[in-house]
Motif scaffolding. Structure first.
Motif, PDB file in Angstrom:
ATOM      1  N   THR A   1      68.275  32.587  47.302  1.00  0.00           N
ATOM      2  CA  THR A   1      68.876  33.803  47.870  1.00  0.00           C
ATOM      3  C   THR A   1      68.186  35.050  47.338  1.00  0.00           C
ATOM      4  O   THR A   1      67.903  35.152  46.140  1.00  0.00           O
ATOM      5  CB  THR A   1      70.391  33.889  47.605  1.00  0.00           C
ATOM      6  OG1 THR A   1      70.836  35.157  48.114  1.00  0.00           O
ATOM      7  CG2 THR A   1      70.758  33.793  46.141  1.00  0.00           C
ATOM      8  N   ILE A   2      67.927  35.960  48.265  1.00  0.00           N
ATOM      9  CA  ILE A   2      67.408  37.276  47.846  1.00  0.00           C
ATOM     10  C   ILE A   2      68.361  38.368  48.326  1.00  0.00           C
ATOM     11  O   ILE A   2      68.022  39.540  48.329  1.00  0.00           O
ATOM     12  CB  ILE A   2      65.972  37.513  48.379  1.00  0.00           C
ATOM     13  CG1 ILE A   2      65.884  37.289  49.886  1.00  0.00           C
ATOM     14  CG2 ILE A   2      64.970  36.642  47.636  1.00  0.00           C
ATOM     15  CD1 ILE A   2      64.575  37.744  50.506  1.00  0.00           C
ATOM     16  N   ASN A   3      69.546  37.956  48.723  1.00  0.00           N
ATOM     17  CA  ASN A   3      70.564  38.886  49.195  1.00  0.00           C
ATOM     18  C   ASN A   3      70.837  39.955  48.134  1.00  0.00           C
ATOM     19  O   ASN A   3      71.224  39.628  47.013  1.00  0.00           O
ATOM     20  CB  ASN A   3      71.842  38.079  49.498  1.00  0.00           C
ATOM     21  CG  ASN A   3      72.812  38.903  50.311  1.00  0.00           C
ATOM     22  OD1 ASN A   3      72.816  40.141  50.216  1.00  0.00           O
ATOM     23  ND2 ASN A   3      73.620  38.249  51.116  1.00  0.00           N
ATOM     24  N   GLY A   4      70.568  41.220  48.478  1.00  0.00           N
ATOM     25  CA  GLY A   4      70.840  42.322  47.547  1.00  0.00           C
ATOM     26  C   GLY A   4      69.818  42.451  46.433  1.00  0.00           C
ATOM     27  O   GLY A   4      69.923  43.347  45.597  1.00  0.00           O
ATOM     28  N   LYS A   5      68.833  41.571  46.384  1.00  0.00           N
ATOM     29  CA  LYS A   5      67.843  41.657  45.297  1.00  0.00           C
ATOM     30  C   LYS A   5      66.803  42.731  45.616  1.00  0.00           C
ATOM     31  O   LYS A   5      66.433  42.922  46.770  1.00  0.00           O
ATOM     32  CB  LYS A   5      67.156  40.307  45.077  1.00  0.00           C
ATOM     33  CG  LYS A   5      68.099  39.315  44.414  1.00  0.00           C
ATOM     34  CD  LYS A   5      67.445  38.002  44.068  1.00  0.00           C
ATOM     35  CE  LYS A   5      68.482  37.085  43.421  1.00  0.00           C
ATOM     36  NZ  LYS A   5      68.086  35.683  43.442  1.00  0.00           N
ATOM     37  N   ARG A   6      66.358  43.379  44.539  1.00  0.00           N
ATOM     38  CA  ARG A   6      65.396  44.477  44.662  1.00  0.00           C
ATOM     39  C   ARG A   6      63.980  43.905  44.623  1.00  0.00           C
ATOM     40  O   ARG A   6      63.544  43.373  43.598  1.00  0.00           O
ATOM     41  CB  ARG A   6      65.628  45.373  43.443  1.00  0.00           C
ATOM     42  CG  ARG A   6      65.498  46.830  43.646  1.00  0.00           C
ATOM     43  CD  ARG A   6      65.875  47.526  42.334  1.00  0.00           C
ATOM     44  NE  ARG A   6      64.851  48.497  41.985  1.00  0.00           N
ATOM     45  CZ  ARG A   6      64.713  49.674  42.559  1.00  0.00           C
ATOM     46  NH1 ARG A   6      65.554  50.045  43.497  1.00  0.00           N
ATOM     47  NH2 ARG A   6      63.763  50.500  42.181  1.00  0.00           N
ATOM     48  N   ILE A   7      63.289  44.005  45.737  1.00  0.00           N
ATOM     49  CA  ILE A   7      61.933  43.446  45.798  1.00  0.00           C
ATOM     50  C   ILE A   7      60.923  44.564  46.040  1.00  0.00           C
ATOM     51  O   ILE A   7      61.024  45.308  47.023  1.00  0.00           O
ATOM     52  CB  ILE A   7      61.819  42.364  46.887  1.00  0.00           C
ATOM     53  CG1 ILE A   7      62.845  41.257  46.597  1.00  0.00           C
ATOM     54  CG2 ILE A   7      60.398  41.799  46.960  1.00  0.00           C
ATOM     55  CD1 ILE A   7      62.788  40.076  47.505  1.00  0.00           C
ATOM     56  N   VAL A   8      60.009  44.685  45.095  1.00  0.00           N
ATOM     57  CA  VAL A   8      58.968  45.713  45.198  1.00  0.00           C
ATOM     58  C   VAL A   8      57.778  45.138  45.966  1.00  0.00           C
ATOM     59  O   VAL A   8      57.334  44.027  45.701  1.00  0.00           O
ATOM     60  CB  VAL A   8      58.522  46.151  43.784  1.00  0.00           C
ATOM     61  CG1 VAL A   8      57.227  46.957  43.849  1.00  0.00           C
ATOM     62  CG2 VAL A   8      59.627  46.960  43.113  1.00  0.00           C
ATOM     63  N   ILE A   9      57.293  45.927  46.922  1.00  0.00           N
ATOM     64  CA  ILE A   9      56.125  45.515  47.703  1.00  0.00           C
ATOM     65  C   ILE A   9      54.951  46.375  47.271  1.00  0.00           C
ATOM     66  O   ILE A   9      54.972  47.599  47.428  1.00  0.00           O
ATOM     67  CB  ILE A   9      56.376  45.716  49.225  1.00  0.00           C
ATOM     68  CG1 ILE A   9      57.639  44.983  49.689  1.00  0.00           C
ATOM     69  CG2 ILE A   9      55.147  45.315  50.043  1.00  0.00           C
ATOM     70  CD1 ILE A   9      57.584  43.477  49.582  1.00  0.00           C
ATOM     71  N   TYR A  10      53.923  45.737  46.719  1.00  0.00           N
ATOM     72  CA  TYR A  10      52.694  46.449  46.391  1.00  0.00           C
ATOM     73  C   TYR A  10      51.702  46.232  47.538  1.00  0.00           C
ATOM     74  O   TYR A  10      51.154  45.152  47.702  1.00  0.00           O
ATOM     75  CB  TYR A  10      52.096  45.927  45.085  1.00  0.00           C
ATOM     76  CG  TYR A  10      52.679  46.535  43.822  1.00  0.00           C
ATOM     77  CD1 TYR A  10      53.479  47.674  43.850  1.00  0.00           C
ATOM     78  CD2 TYR A  10      52.407  45.976  42.568  1.00  0.00           C
ATOM     79  CE1 TYR A  10      53.997  48.226  42.686  1.00  0.00           C
ATOM     80  CE2 TYR A  10      52.918  46.524  41.397  1.00  0.00           C
ATOM     81  CZ  TYR A  10      53.710  47.651  41.470  1.00  0.00           C
ATOM     82  OH  TYR A  10      54.217  48.196  40.308  1.00  0.00           O
ATOM     83  N   GLY A  11      51.495  47.288  48.321  1.00  0.00           N
ATOM     84  CA  GLY A  11      50.489  47.245  49.376  1.00  0.00           C
ATOM     85  C   GLY A  11      51.072  47.029  50.746  1.00  0.00           C
ATOM     86  O   GLY A  11      51.877  46.117  50.966  1.00  0.00           O
ATOM     87  N   TRP A  12      50.702  47.890  51.666  1.00  0.00           N
ATOM     88  CA  TRP A  12      51.168  47.787  53.056  1.00  0.00           C
ATOM     89  C   TRP A  12      49.979  47.682  54.033  1.00  0.00           C
ATOM     90  O   TRP A  12      50.081  47.088  55.087  1.00  0.00           O
ATOM     91  CB  TRP A  12      52.027  49.017  53.406  1.00  0.00           C
ATOM     92  CG  TRP A  12      52.796  48.882  54.677  1.00  0.00           C
ATOM     93  CD1 TRP A  12      52.417  49.329  55.913  1.00  0.00           C
ATOM     94  CD2 TRP A  12      54.072  48.252  54.864  1.00  0.00           C
ATOM     95  NE1 TRP A  12      53.386  49.018  56.849  1.00  0.00           N
ATOM     96  CE2 TRP A  12      54.415  48.363  56.227  1.00  0.00           C
ATOM     97  CE3 TRP A  12      54.965  47.613  53.991  1.00  0.00           C
ATOM     98  CZ2 TRP A  12      55.603  47.866  56.754  1.00  0.00           C
ATOM     99  CZ3 TRP A  12      56.150  47.116  54.514  1.00  0.00           C
ATOM    100  CH2 TRP A  12      56.453  47.244  55.886  1.00  0.00           C
TER     101      TRP A  12
END
Ligand SMILES: NC(=O)c1ccc[n+]([C@@H]2O[C@H](COP(=O)([O-])OP(=O)(O)OC[C@H]3O[C@@H](n4cnc5c(N)ncnc54)[C@H](O)[C@@H]3O)[C@@H](O)[C@H]2O)c1
Ligand SMILES: O=c1ccn([C@@H]2O[C@H](COP(=O)(O)OP(=O)(O)O[C@H]3O[C@H](CO)[C@@H](O)[C@H](O)[C@H]3O)[C@@H](O)[C@H]2O)c(=O)[nH]1
Length: 465
Positions: free
Chosen positions: A327-338
């Motif tokens: 589960t990643i519900n509500g978890k803070r995920i940082v994205i490096y690079g778009w």
């Protein structure tokens, strides 16, 4: 042979802008005018601040600074520029159709046709018309049909001169191309037109690298070159999945096979999936053409390159979810690079868009950092998918300027573009900032030689256990 004093390029985009800047730079005696129907784009090309050109490419602003308003001009006066030029490049976008017959597969040629009609309307003297855009094989026929039915007595010679530059290295690719491909009719006037164009390139490209073919070979070769390149990426990505199940290491496999001179080392870097405006569009186009011609097996063969690319993106998302206890519900995920690759601000078809969209479907909280891509662009990319309301995207995604600050209380970081600067971050501090266990999902194998596991991270490096 006719002499060329004025060149016009219709389309001031990723290809038209850099290509014409290099021609102007290398051919000081030729006036080059790049025109576009988008006034904002032209205003940006003409802007005082060279850091705000519409396209970021290493080395581009220096060339523009040298040539602009001397022999390189950017304008919205499409008709005026066509009228005064002996050579007209067409470098407009040819996206995948989003409607009607061939929807989602065929190339949309409406912009090309509009250019042809404008040229037909405006031209008062003979011109060489050059397809710079990537087009389905036999498009020159359609152009010819529109241009030769004007009744004005003007002669048009149509050439195909596809562009092979890659973004992020556009200036270098243009200055030192592996080859320049010029396709045209093998009639006396066709041969002369090919020679005229060749002479322009010969200002800086060795003659032996200028390849002249018939027009259909040239059009088809462009699609095939992209299909082969993308196929290599999909091939190595398919093996990256196998590596993760077998304890083999994808970089070691790439190196081992790439040292075979028949295979070669390039385009064997496993990744979260290829992006960019060209690969998917051009393969879909090739598949569509093959299917339309009744070549089902050929179409199925090339379609698999796209299927594998989609699989690679969804496999990466699955890894993020399953590693974090499903589960990643509500978890803070940082994205490096778009961006779809480093050293460009282009995000078209970037893997990041699809990965983040899938993570949002699992109710993750997303924070994005990319050194070159604007907040506006990121939201436009997500909104374009139409998966959810744009207000919902804005609620659930934050775009940040500080790559360190955003790691505070993050559960995971996903590296989706291989920007060099990510390697130089203080990863110890990042680890301290994050929730534990702190996960890094490296979709670019960027941190392979760093000590993330020693620092304490749960580090997933795509293509190895
Ligand atoms: N981006 C690349 O790296 C790359 C490399 C090689 C080939 N190509 C091919 O080159 C072509 C252009 O790609 P791009 O990335 O430069 O596209 P782009 O979207 O960046 O630029 C195209 C420009 O054409 C303009 N335009 C459209 N219709 C017009 C018209 N009728 N009159 C004047 N301007 C018009 C648009 O406003 C836009 O600014 C495509 O066929 C693409 O497949 C792209
Ligand atoms: O080993 C590799 C090489 C590339 N990629 C990815 O593949 C995509 C495309 O990369 P690249 O080909 O370098 O950039 P483009 O600007 O899309 O250039 C391609 O598409 C252009 C448009 O047609 C052509 O002109 C170029 O020759 C062709 O390389 C990017 O997402 C890369 O990250 C990988 O994942 N692994």
């Amino acid at each position: 042979m006719r002499s060329v004093k004025n060149i016009c390029c219709i389309g001031a985009g990723y290809v038209g802008g850099p290509t014409m800047a290099v021609i102007a730079h290398e051919c000081p005696e030729i006036n080059v005018t790049v025109v576009d129907i988008n006034p904002e784009r032209i205003a940006q090309w003409n802007g005082d601040n060279l850091d705000e050109l519409p396209i970021y490419e290493p080395g581009l602003k220096e060339i523009v600074a040298k040539c602009r308003d001397k022999n390189l001009f950017f304008s919205t006066d499409v008709e005026g520029a066509i009228d005064k030029s002996e050579v007209v490049f067409i470098s407009v976008n040819t996206p995948t159709k989003t409607y009607g017959k061939g929807k989602g597969k065929a190339a949309d040629l409406k912009y090309i046709e509009l250019c042809a009609r404008t040229i037909a309307k405006v031209a008062k003297s003979d011109k060489i018309i050059i397809e710079k855009s990537t087009l389905p094989v036999r498009t020159a026929e359609a152009l010819k049909s529109i241009l030769s039915n004007t009744g004005s007595g003007v002669n048009f010679e149509i050439l195909s001169n596809p562009e092979f530059l890659a973004e992020g290295t556009a200036v270098n690719d243009l200055m030192n191309p592996d080859r320049v491909l010029i396709g045209g009719d093998n009639t006396p006037s066709g041969i002369e037109a090919k020679e005229v164009l060749s002479k322009i390139y010969e200002h800086w490209v060795p003659e032996e690298r200028i390849l002249k073919t018939n027009v259909w070979s040239s059009e088809l070769s462009k699609l095939v070159a992209n299909a082969f390149l993308a196929q290599r990426v999909s091939s190595i990505n398919s093996i990256s999945a196998l590596c993760e199940k077998t304890d083999a290491n994808i970089d070691e496999v790439s190196k081992a096979i790439g040292l075979d001179s028949r295979i070669g080392p390039k385009f064997l870097k496993a990744s979260v999936g290829f992006g960019g405006s060209c690969f998917q569009k051009d393969i879909l186009n090739l598949v569509y053409i093959a299917r339309s011609l009744g070549l089902t097996e050929v179409a199925d063969y090339w379609e698999q390159v796209i299927i594998m690319n989609d699989y690679q993106k969804s496999r990466f998302v699955d890894k993020i979810i399953t590693s974090q206890y499903n589960t990643i519900n509500g978890k803070r995920i940082v994205i490096y690079g778009w961006a779809f690759k480093k050293d460009t601000n282009d995000t078209r078809e970037s893997a990041a868009i699809y990965v983040v969209d899938a993570l949002l479907e699992e109710n993750a909280e997303i924070i994005v950092y990319d050194p070159k891509v604007s907040e506006e662009r990121i939201f436009a990319d997500l909104d374009y998918l139409g998966t959810r309301d744009s207000s919902e995207n804005r609620k659930r995604v934050t775009v940040a300027n500080d790559p360190m600050e955003i790691t505070k209380n993050a559960h995971a970081i996903a590296i989706l573009t291989e920007w060099d600067e990510f390697k130089s971050y203080d990863w110890k501090t990042i680890y301290e900032n994050m929730m534990k266990p702190a996960f890094v999902f490296d979709g670019r194998r960027l941190m392979t030689n760093s000590n993330l596991r020693q620092i304490g991270f749960e580090y997933y490096n795509l293509g190895e256990v």
